[in-house]
Design an enzyme around this catalytic site. Sequence first.
Site, PDB file in Angstrom:
ATOM      1  N   HIS A  58       4.616  39.261  15.439  1.00 43.76           N
ATOM      2  CA  HIS A  58       5.577  40.214  14.898  1.00 43.76           C
ATOM      3  C   HIS A  58       4.841  41.119  13.915  1.00 43.76           C
ATOM      4  CE1 HIS A  58       9.465  37.712  15.700  1.00 43.76           C
ATOM      5  NE2 HIS A  58       8.611  37.651  16.709  1.00 43.76           N
ATOM      6  N   GLU A  60       5.327  41.928  10.831  1.00 40.37           N
ATOM      7  CA  GLU A  60       5.093  41.368   9.498  1.00 40.37           C
ATOM      8  C   GLU A  60       3.963  40.347   9.511  1.00 40.37           C
ATOM      9  OE1 GLU A  60       9.580  42.256   9.775  1.00 40.37           O
ATOM     10  OE2 GLU A  60       8.018  41.482  11.091  1.00 40.37           O
ATOM     11  N   CYS A  88      12.692  38.557  10.495  1.00 38.59           N
ATOM     12  CA  CYS A  88      13.282  37.415  11.203  1.00 38.59           C
ATOM     13  C   CYS A  88      12.963  36.136  10.427  1.00 38.59           C
ATOM     14  CB  CYS A  88      12.733  37.344  12.623  1.00 38.59           C
ATOM     15  SG  CYS A  88      11.031  36.723  12.705  1.00 38.59           S
ATOM     16  N   CYS A  91       9.119  35.460  10.145  1.00 39.91           N
ATOM     17  CA  CYS A  91       8.438  36.403   9.255  1.00 39.91           C
ATOM     18  C   CYS A  91       8.850  36.182   7.807  1.00 39.91           C
ATOM     19  CB  CYS A  91       8.723  37.831   9.694  1.00 39.91           C
ATOM     20  SG  CYS A  91       8.008  38.209  11.310  1.00 39.91           S
TER      21      CYS A  91
END
Length: 161
Positions: A58, A60, A88, A91
């Site tokens: 992801h 992040e 999320c 993250c």
Amino acid sequence: MFQAEQEDIFFMEKACKLAEESVEIGGGPFGAVIVLKDGTILGKGRNQVTEKKDPTLHAEIVAIRNACKSVDDFRLSGCTIYSSCEPCPMCLSAIYWARIDRVVYGNTREQAKNIGFDDSFIYDEVSKSVEERKIQMEHLNMDMTKNAFDMWTERIVKIEY
């Protein structure tokens, strides 16, 4: 909603540009930038899940990995992460582990859900007891599983998390 400063807008624009770049090459619409208080960018990331076939990539997480490399530490105290979307659960956990001080995000998790990125079931699962989770989880309690914990406890010189 908080009052955004000019620097918040500046760095959010960078995160959003990374999200757009990700979409242009077929990835998810997410970007992130990690910044020190003095405005130094330590790490950038865009979603690379489908590109690299890795569900942990992801934006992040990629930004955190890059920032940690740039400071040669796993701690990012004193930093702000600008994310094009509310992080999320994975993250958000990584943000806490990295000790990032501040999160500024664009789209909300509800907006992400509306375009097919629904993490609400993970938020729900994490709060359940181990026995109630959808993924079968079994505790195998053996002496060998405690060895590394004992070694850590007895170690005099160690870097505390």
